[in-house]
Design a protein around this motif. Sequence first.
Motif, mmCIF file in Angstrom:
data_model
loop_
_atom_site.group_PDB
_atom_site.id
_atom_site.type_symbol
_atom_site.label_atom_id
_atom_site.label_comp_id
_atom_site.label_asym_id
_atom_site.label_seq_id
_atom_site.Cartn_x
_atom_site.Cartn_y
_atom_site.Cartn_z
ATOM 1 N N TYR A 131 0.830 -1.209 0.000
ATOM 2 C CA TYR A 131 0.000 0.000 0.000
ATOM 3 C C TYR A 131 0.867 1.262 0.000
ATOM 4 C CZ TYR A 131 -3.663 3.316 1.223
ATOM 5 O OH TYR A 131 -4.543 4.389 1.216
ATOM 6 N N VAL A 132 1.915 1.277 0.828
ATOM 7 C CA VAL A 132 2.802 2.446 0.874
ATOM 8 C C VAL A 132 3.461 2.651 -0.480
ATOM 9 C CG1 VAL A 132 4.881 3.418 1.925
ATOM 10 C CG2 VAL A 132 3.177 2.266 3.355
ATOM 11 N N TRP A 133 3.954 1.558 -1.094
ATOM 12 C CA TRP A 133 4.563 1.696 -2.422
ATOM 13 C C TRP A 133 3.552 2.258 -3.417
ATOM 14 C CZ3 TRP A 133 3.275 -0.099 -7.213
ATOM 15 C CH2 TRP A 133 4.220 0.109 -8.231
ATOM 16 N N ALA A 134 2.333 1.763 -3.378
ATOM 17 C CA ALA A 134 1.314 2.206 -4.327
ATOM 18 C C ALA A 134 0.997 3.684 -4.163
ATOM 19 C CB ALA A 134 0.047 1.363 -4.156
ATOM 20 N N GLN A 135 1.004 4.176 -2.932
ATOM 21 C CA GLN A 135 0.709 5.590 -2.709
ATOM 22 C C GLN A 135 1.878 6.479 -3.126
ATOM 23 O OE1 GLN A 135 -2.305 6.872 -1.878
ATOM 24 N NE2 GLN A 135 -2.915 4.736 -2.145
ATOM 25 N N LEU A 136 3.091 6.017 -2.915
ATOM 26 C CA LEU A 136 4.258 6.804 -3.317
ATOM 27 C C LEU A 136 4.457 6.799 -4.828
ATOM 28 C CD1 LEU A 136 6.819 5.813 -0.532
ATOM 29 C CD2 LEU A 136 5.631 7.993 -0.793
ATOM 30 N N ASN A 137 3.824 5.865 -5.506
ATOM 31 C CA ASN A 137 3.916 5.779 -6.967
ATOM 32 C C ASN A 137 2.517 5.754 -7.570
ATOM 33 O OD1 ASN A 137 7.031 4.997 -7.455
ATOM 34 N ND2 ASN A 137 6.273 3.890 -5.666
ATOM 35 N N ARG A 138 1.617 6.554 -7.014
ATOM 36 C CA ARG A 138 0.195 6.413 -7.290
ATOM 37 C C ARG A 138 -0.181 6.655 -8.748
ATOM 38 N NH1 ARG A 138 -2.910 8.209 -3.825
ATOM 39 N NH2 ARG A 138 -4.674 8.686 -5.192
ATOM 40 N N ASP A 139 0.584 7.446 -9.473
ATOM 41 C CA ASP A 139 0.244 7.741 -10.870
ATOM 42 C C ASP A 139 0.927 6.818 -11.867
ATOM 43 O OD1 ASP A 139 -1.471 9.870 -10.212
ATOM 44 O OD2 ASP A 139 0.223 11.251 -10.031
ATOM 45 N N MET A 140 1.783 5.919 -11.385
ATOM 46 C CA MET A 140 2.424 4.968 -12.281
ATOM 47 C C MET A 140 1.392 3.963 -12.799
ATOM 48 S SD MET A 140 5.434 2.194 -11.460
ATOM 49 C CE MET A 140 6.618 3.446 -11.005
ATOM 50 N N ILE A 141 1.481 3.619 -14.059
ATOM 51 C CA ILE A 141 0.595 2.615 -14.634
ATOM 52 C C ILE A 141 1.205 1.239 -14.409
ATOM 53 C CG2 ILE A 141 -0.545 1.784 -16.719
ATOM 54 C CD1 ILE A 141 -1.583 4.466 -15.701
ATOM 55 N N VAL A 142 0.453 0.353 -13.775
ATOM 56 C CA VAL A 142 0.937 -0.991 -13.492
ATOM 57 C C VAL A 142 0.089 -2.005 -14.252
ATOM 58 C CG1 VAL A 142 1.807 -0.362 -11.208
ATOM 59 C CG2 VAL A 142 -0.547 -1.198 -11.448
ATOM 60 N N SER A 143 0.682 -3.145 -14.497
ATOM 61 C CA SER A 143 -0.021 -4.231 -15.175
ATOM 62 C C SER A 143 -0.317 -5.337 -14.184
ATOM 63 C CB SER A 143 0.823 -4.793 -16.327
ATOM 64 O OG SER A 143 1.066 -3.804 -17.304
ATOM 65 N N PHE A 144 -1.491 -5.913 -14.329
ATOM 66 C CA PHE A 144 -1.874 -7.028 -13.475
ATOM 67 C C PHE A 144 -2.221 -8.206 -14.365
ATOM 68 C CE2 PHE A 144 -4.540 -8.984 -10.008
ATOM 69 C CZ PHE A 144 -3.520 -9.102 -9.099
ATOM 70 N N TRP A 145 -2.859 -9.209 -13.834
ATOM 71 C CA TRP A 145 -3.147 -10.416 -14.586
ATOM 72 C C TRP A 145 -4.041 -10.132 -15.782
ATOM 73 C CZ3 TRP A 145 -3.492 -15.666 -11.748
ATOM 74 C CH2 TRP A 145 -2.375 -15.816 -10.925
ATOM 75 N N PHE A 146 -3.868 -10.911 -16.813
ATOM 76 C CA PHE A 146 -4.661 -10.847 -18.034
ATOM 77 C C PHE A 146 -4.512 -9.507 -18.754
ATOM 78 C CE2 PHE A 146 -7.078 -13.499 -14.956
ATOM 79 C CZ PHE A 146 -6.784 -14.731 -15.519
ATOM 80 N N GLY A 147 -3.360 -8.826 -18.511
ATOM 81 C CA GLY A 147 -3.064 -7.597 -19.230
ATOM 82 C C GLY A 147 -3.810 -6.369 -18.765
ATOM 83 N N THR A 148 -4.513 -6.452 -17.632
ATOM 84 C CA THR A 148 -5.219 -5.269 -17.126
ATOM 85 C C THR A 148 -4.205 -4.227 -16.673
ATOM 86 O OG1 THR A 148 -5.368 -6.318 -14.949
ATOM 87 C CG2 THR A 148 -7.272 -6.537 -16.430
ATOM 88 N N ARG A 149 -4.493 -2.948 -16.954
ATOM 89 C CA ARG A 149 -3.602 -1.849 -16.617
ATOM 90 C C ARG A 149 -4.398 -0.769 -15.898
ATOM 91 N NH1 ARG A 149 1.180 -1.459 -19.367
ATOM 92 N NH2 ARG A 149 1.048 0.801 -19.542
ATOM 93 N N PHE A 150 -3.792 -0.228 -14.857
ATOM 94 C CA PHE A 150 -4.459 0.816 -14.074
ATOM 95 C C PHE A 150 -3.396 1.537 -13.249
ATOM 96 C CE2 PHE A 150 -4.989 -3.430 -12.292
ATOM 97 C CZ PHE A 150 -4.259 -3.331 -11.116
#
Length: 251
Positions: A131-150
Motif C-alpha cells: 500500500y505504501v509503495w502504491a501511494q508513493l507511486n500512485r500515478d504509475m501505470i501498473v499491469s496485473f493479470w490478463f493484461g489489465t492496466r491501471f
Amino acid sequence: MSDLGDWFRSIPLITRYWFAGSIAVPLVGKLGLVSPVNLFLWPDAFIHRFQIWRPITATFFFPVGPGTGFLYLVNLYFLYQYSSRLETGAFDGRPADYMFMLLFNWICIVITGLVMDMQLLMIPLIMSVLYVWAQLNRDMIVSFWFGTRFKACYLPWVILGFNYIIGGSVINELIGNLVGHLYFFLMFKYPMDLGGRNFLSTPQFLYRWLPNRRGGVSGFGVPPASMRRAAEDQQGAGRHNWGQGFRLGDQ
C-alpha cells in the motif's frame, strides 16, 4: 545453484531477511520440526503465558498446503517485488527509515491481531508495504493479470479482490491496507500535504544500527507528488519550467 545464490544476494538487505524468514518458518512448520501450534499468534498464550515469540513467528509463518499453497506463493511474490522496490526506491540508501516503517506497521498489525484474534500476520504486513509503495507511486501505470492496466494507487484494492477470489477472505488484506494508509498519512500526507506536525520519526538507535548509505538524508522517503509540485512552484518562481521529468526506477 550459483545463479540462485547470486539472485538471493542481489535482494536488498532487509527484504532479503524478511523473504528468507517467510520461507524458512513455514518450512520448519511443514516439516514438523516445530509444531505449527507454537507459531500462531494466540492472545492468551502471548499475554498470560508470556510466549513472546508468537508475534514474530506469526509474521513469518503461513500454513502451506494444497488449499493455501498458491495464495502463499502469490503473497511471497508480492513481498519480494514491492518490498524490494520500496527499499531500493523511496528508501534507497536509508535502511533505518525503511526498517522503522516495517516496525511501525508490524506493531500496529500485532495490536490489531491481538484485539481481533488474528492468528497469522504475514499477509497484513505484506499488504501494508504494498500500500505504501502504491501511494508513493500512485500515478504509475501498473499491469496485473490478463493484461489489465491501471494506476498504482488502485493496486492494493485490486489485490484485495484477487486474494478474496483465491483465498476467500479480505480481512487480512483490509487490515494491511488500513495500516499502510495510517503510516502513509502520518509520515507523508499529514505533515507534507496538510502542513501538520510530524508524528513519526525514525529512532536514533536504528540509524546507529543501520546507518545511511551514499549520502542519503534521513527522515522521509519520496513525498507525494502534490507536495513536490507545491515545493517546486515556490522555489522555482521566475525561472523556466523544464517539465516534470522522471525518477529513476519508475520506468
